[in-house]
Scaffold this motif. Structure first.
Motif, short mmCIF file in Angstrom:
data_model
loop_
_atom_site.label_atom_id
_atom_site.label_comp_id
_atom_site.label_asym_id
_atom_site.label_seq_id
_atom_site.Cartn_x
_atom_site.Cartn_y
_atom_site.Cartn_z
N LEU A 152 0.83 -1.20 0.00
CA LEU A 152 0.00 0.00 0.00
C LEU A 152 0.87 1.26 0.00
O LEU A 152 0.56 2.24 -0.66
CB LEU A 152 -0.93 0.00 1.22
N GLN A 153 1.96 1.21 0.76
CA GLN A 153 2.86 2.35 0.82
C GLN A 153 3.41 2.68 -0.57
O GLN A 153 3.51 3.85 -0.96
CB GLN A 153 4.01 2.04 1.79
N SER A 154 3.74 1.62 -1.32
CA SER A 154 4.26 1.84 -2.68
C SER A 154 3.21 2.41 -3.62
O SER A 154 3.54 2.98 -4.66
CB SER A 154 4.81 0.52 -3.25
N GLU A 155 1.93 2.23 -3.23
CA GLU A 155 0.82 2.75 -4.04
C GLU A 155 0.35 4.12 -3.56
O GLU A 155 -0.63 4.65 -4.06
CB GLU A 155 -0.34 1.76 -4.00
N GLY A 156 1.03 4.66 -2.55
CA GLY A 156 0.67 5.99 -2.05
C GLY A 156 -0.28 6.00 -0.88
O GLY A 156 -0.74 7.07 -0.46
N ILE A 157 -0.58 4.81 -0.33
CA ILE A 157 -1.48 4.70 0.83
C ILE A 157 -0.62 4.50 2.07
O ILE A 157 0.11 3.50 2.18
CB ILE A 157 -2.46 3.53 0.69
N SER A 158 -0.68 5.42 3.01
CA SER A 158 0.12 5.31 4.23
C SER A 158 -0.78 5.08 5.43
O SER A 158 -1.94 5.51 5.47
CB SER A 158 0.94 6.59 4.45
N LEU A 159 -0.25 4.37 6.43
CA LEU A 159 -0.96 4.13 7.67
C LEU A 159 -0.34 4.95 8.78
O LEU A 159 0.88 5.02 8.91
CB LEU A 159 -0.89 2.64 8.07
N THR A 160 -1.18 5.58 9.56
CA THR A 160 -0.72 6.36 10.70
C THR A 160 -1.73 6.17 11.83
O THR A 160 -2.61 5.30 11.75
CB THR A 160 -0.54 7.84 10.32
N ARG A 161 -1.61 6.97 12.88
CA ARG A 161 -2.55 6.92 14.00
C ARG A 161 -3.08 8.32 14.26
O ARG A 161 -2.39 9.31 14.00
CB ARG A 161 -1.85 6.38 15.26
N TYR A 162 -4.27 8.36 14.80
CA TYR A 162 -4.82 9.68 15.11
C TYR A 162 -3.91 10.43 16.07
O TYR A 162 -3.78 11.65 16.01
CB TYR A 162 -6.23 9.57 15.69
N GLY A 163 -3.24 9.70 16.95
CA GLY A 163 -2.33 10.31 17.92
C GLY A 163 -1.14 11.00 17.28
O GLY A 163 -0.46 11.80 17.94
N ASP A 164 -0.89 10.72 16.01
CA ASP A 164 0.21 11.40 15.31
C ASP A 164 -0.19 12.78 14.80
O ASP A 164 0.65 13.53 14.33
CB ASP A 164 0.70 10.54 14.14
N PHE A 165 -1.49 13.07 14.86
CA PHE A 165 -1.99 14.38 14.44
C PHE A 165 -2.23 15.26 15.67
O PHE A 165 -2.42 14.76 16.79
CB PHE A 165 -3.32 14.25 13.70
N GLU A 166 -2.25 16.54 15.45
CA GLU A 166 -2.73 17.45 16.49
C GLU A 166 -4.23 17.22 16.68
O GLU A 166 -4.97 17.06 15.70
CB GLU A 166 -2.48 18.90 16.09
N ASP A 167 -4.68 17.16 17.94
CA ASP A 167 -6.11 16.96 18.20
C ASP A 167 -6.83 18.30 18.03
O ASP A 167 -7.32 18.90 18.98
CB ASP A 167 -6.33 16.40 19.61
N SER A 168 -6.92 18.74 16.78
CA SER A 168 -7.48 20.05 16.44
C SER A 168 -8.92 19.89 15.95
O SER A 168 -9.35 18.78 15.60
CB SER A 168 -6.64 20.70 15.34
N PRO A 169 -9.68 20.98 15.89
CA PRO A 169 -11.04 20.89 15.33
C PRO A 169 -11.07 20.32 13.92
O PRO A 169 -11.94 19.52 13.59
CB PRO A 169 -11.51 22.36 15.37
N ASP A 170 -10.10 20.70 13.09
CA ASP A 170 -10.07 20.18 11.71
C ASP A 170 -9.83 18.68 11.69
O ASP A 170 -10.47 17.95 10.90
CB ASP A 170 -8.98 20.89 10.91
N ASN A 171 -8.91 18.19 12.52
CA ASN A 171 -8.62 16.76 12.52
C ASN A 171 -9.75 15.96 13.17
O ASN A 171 -10.01 14.82 12.78
CB ASN A 171 -7.30 16.50 13.21
N ARG A 172 -10.42 16.55 14.14
CA ARG A 172 -11.60 15.88 14.70
C ARG A 172 -12.67 15.74 13.61
O ARG A 172 -13.33 14.71 13.51
CB ARG A 172 -12.16 16.65 15.89
N ARG A 173 -12.81 16.77 12.81
CA ARG A 173 -13.78 16.72 11.72
C ARG A 173 -13.37 15.68 10.67
O ARG A 173 -14.22 14.94 10.16
CB ARG A 173 -13.90 18.10 11.06
N ASN A 174 -12.08 15.56 10.38
CA ASN A 174 -11.61 14.53 9.46
C ASN A 174 -11.92 13.13 9.99
O ASN A 174 -12.34 12.24 9.24
CB ASN A 174 -10.11 14.66 9.24
#
Length: 314
Positions: A152-174
């Motif tokens: 998937l990574q080679s196809e442009g799909i990456s895996l992450t965790r919500y904890g890697d993002f800032e817990d902001s209003p925009d990311n909560r909406r995402n």
């Protein structure tokens, strides 16, 4: 014996009795927390014998906007059953639901509970769906399944965790948007009118089961295309609450990658029990979970009854 309205002072006894109605262990603290996140307050009645709570009924609003669904729960200590007490407690809960504008009632019982099935049938309920419950021990878990994450990574799909993002209003909406996209295809529940963002934020983000590091996210560039949410529902017991992928990105093993990511995270934490639930008709997800090594527990049968309500009732 007396029946009265229940409240906060009864939560310890109610949590004990919930072993008969729920698969997850309940605690007084958990019941208090859920009160704070509910769309509508629960209506509770308890039965007392010599000052001891021996039974209860609850009337709880389901989280969707429509239909106006209430889940009724009744539990009694075994030595007080077959006395008519269950019927009386149920009647109190049903009356409360009708007064609150319910258009649909739900009862649930474990598949091995023939008494519960007869109780529901006698009150006009019909089978709605089966919910399979499964568990896995991440600490001892091993699997021969190939992890699709590198491909998937080679196809442009990456895996992450919500904890890697800032817990902001925009990311909560995402996060809200991808969860809603996943839930629209969950059998039976997908037809429900989804909760508004503010309601979802209150019941999910502000609950103790919201643990950013165990919420997996799949990204296609900057687009959130998949989610695998896991939370701690009882001490040491985690639940996979939703795994889903946008329709535009399915059949690429993204769900499998998210599942594997979540199990590995819990293995690192030393978690000994991960549970998941599958709607009875979702054979694809059930098959995936079995391949991953999940073992079946007793299933839950959900029964429903439709009520007639005036059109102006909310």
């Amino acid at each position: 014996m007396t029946i009265r309205e229940g409240g906060r002072q009864d939560y310890s006894a109610i949590a004990r009795l919930m072993r008969f109605t729920h698969s997850m262990p309940a605690t007084e603290a958990l019941l208090v927390e859920r009160d704070a996140t509910r769309k509508k307050p629960s209506k509770i009645h308890v039965a007392e014998q010599d000052g001891q709570v021996i039974g209860f009924s609850r009337c709880d609003r389901w989280h969707s906007e429509r239909p106006v669904r209430y889940v009724l729960s009744v539990a009694i200590e075994p030595e007080y059953r077959r006395s008519g007490l269950g019927g009386e407690l149920y009647a109190r809960a049903e009356t409360s639901a009708c007064e609150l504008g319910a258009t649909q009632l739900w009862l649930q019982h474990v598949e091995t509970n023939d008494v519960g099935a007869r109780f529901a049938a006698a009150r006009g309920y019909t089978n709605s769906f089966t919910l399979h419950e499964l568990f896995l021990d991440p600490v001892t878990w091993t699997s021969d399944l190939e992890d699709p994450a590198p491909k998937l990574q080679s196809e442009g799909i990456s895996l992450t965790r919500y904890g890697d993002f800032e817990d902001s209003p925009d990311n909560r909406r995402n996060l809200y948007d991808i969860v809603m996209a996943a839930e629209q295809d969950v059998p039976h529940f997908g037809a429900d009118e989804r909760p508004e963002f503010e309601s979802w934020e209150k019941t999910f983000i502000q609950s103790s089961r919201f643990q950013p590091d165990t919420i997996g996210v799949a990204l296609d560039g900057a687009e959130w295309v998949g989610v695998g949410a896991i939370g701690e529902f009882a001490p040491g017991i985690y639940m996979n609450t939703i795994t889903g992928v946008r329709r535009s990105h399915r059949k690429r093993n993204i769900a499998l990658a998210l599942k594997l990511q979540g199990i590995h995270l819990l293995k690192e934490k030393g978690v000994r029990e991960l549970r998941t639930q599958n709607h009875g008709t979702n054979e694809a997800m059930l098959g995936l979970n079995v391949k991953l090594g999940f073992k079946r527990m007793p299933s839950w049968q959900f029964l429903e009854r439709t009520l007639e309500q005036p059109s102006n009732v909310e």
